[in-house]
Design a protein around this motif. Structure first.
Motif: not given
Ligand SMILES: O=P(O)(O)OC[C@H]1O[C@H](O)[C@H](O)[C@@H](O)[C@@H]1O
Length: 349
Positions: A289-299
């Motif tokens: 749901l938030i992926e396209d709003q962040v500079a990067s996402i790290h799991v």
């Protein structure tokens, strides 16, 4: 792009590098200091545990609370304040944690707990807390001093592990402590290789963003908190975080109106194999749901066998990532000017 030794030494004036790299040795030293632990606490009387500490010295209590979530027979509360709750009484094990031994909130809470007849144990390197422990004859564990409290997590956590273990409140034993020590040495080798390592790459991707940390709310909650505290104190970078499932009942909606911040926020999601399955599913949905709003996402997933090793695997990653982010930001990770300023203003009043 790799870092150079010169780049690091020119920024890291007080050698935080040494402290983070020395964490596995600190763990070993803390194990030795506490191996023959003997307490005068009457364990049959204890039916609740209250720990007090601030900042880096609240992290050990937070970790033992989360670590013992599924096995400690008694409620564990962590206080970060001058006052203790009304329920503190003679059946309360009260653990006062202050690295310096001089933190005013901790000393005030301890005094109240004494008045209420609680059974006290102090963990400190000295100061007023040590003085009080020797004068008033309550149990204490003396740890080595002279380093920033946040860099002394081994010294503050291992004694708590040993206290809980001594009192029979834990389901993992000595082998978990040893596994963690070995793991930290091995992972530490990798994370201190400045030609290329995971923490350094992550720090580069976080540069110029506000890191938001999400995780499950039981065992991983203090690990989440450690990431944020280390970004703040080491990297001088504001960081924010929350836990699931709660954030999926409110905060997730707040992501609708952050268009002005798109590209300025990064998200770190911490996973552990023991996370609740439904929480895990919620975390994956949140990511979508938030992926396209962040500079990067790290799991990031914990590593190691025991719950203890798994928790500390991502704590060590946080320490190194925040260190590298400081170097990339060209700020010395050790000084905490704003806290010093605040304390000197407090002393004026
Ligand atoms: O562990 P203590 O000596 O009680 O210190 C607790 C906290 O005090 C200060 O605010 C320090 O700057 C923090 O980094 C530290 O964690």
């Amino acid at each position: 792009m790799q870092l150079t030794r010169e780049q690091i030494t020119s920024v890291d004036g007080q050698n935080m590098w040494e402290l983070i790299a020395g964490f596995p040795n600190q763990w070993d030293e803390a194990m030795k200091i506490t191996e023959d632990l003997s307490l005068s606490v009457d364990s049959d009387k204890v039916n609740k545990i209250c720990c007090v500490g601030m900042g880096g010295s609240a992290m050990g209590p937070d970790l033992i609370k989360a670590y013992s979530f599924g096995c400690c027979p008694h409620p564990v509360e962590v206080i970060r304040h001058y006052s203790v709750p009304n329920w503190v009484d003679e059946n309360t094990l009260f653990i006062a944690c202050s690295f310096s031994g001089n933190t005013e909130e901790t000393l005030s809470a301890l005094e109240q707990a004494r008045e209420k007849g609680a059974q006290i144990i102090a963990i400190t390197s000295g100061g007023t807390l040590l003085l009080n422990a020797t004068k008033e004859e309550f149990d204490y564990i003396k740890i080595p001093g002279g380093i920033p409290p946040r860099a002394a997590l081994g010294f503050s956590f291992v004694p708590l592990f040993r206290i809980f273990s001594y009192l029979g409140f834990l389901d993992e034993g000595e082998e978990a402590l040893s596994e963690t020590e070995l793991f930290l040495s091995q992972q530490g080798e990798l994370l201190s290789d400045i030609s290329d390592n995971e923490a350094l790459s992550l720090a580069r991707e976080l540069q110029d963003t506000l890191p938001i940390v999400y995780s499950d709310s039981t065992v991983m909650k203090p690990v989440n908190q450690r990431w944020r505290n280390q970004f703040e104190e080491n990297s001088k970078t504001l960081s924010y975080g929350n836990v699931l499932p709660e954030m999926t009942h409110n905060e997730i909606v707040g992501w609708e109106q952050v268009v002005h911040l798109t590209g300025r926020l990064s998200v770190i999601m911490l996973f552990d194999k023991a996370d609740d399955k439904r929480v895990r599913k919620r975390m994956r949905i949140v990511k979508d749901l938030i992926e396209d709003q962040v500079a990067s996402i790290h799991v990031l997933s914990t590593r190691g066998e025991s719950r203890l090793t798994r928790m500390f695997s991502l704590i060590q990653m946080a320490d190194w990532t925040s260190f590298y982010l400081a170097i990339i930001n060209n700020v010395d990770p050790t000084p905490i000017a704003k806290i010093d300023l605040l304390k000197s203003r407090l002393a004026e009043e």
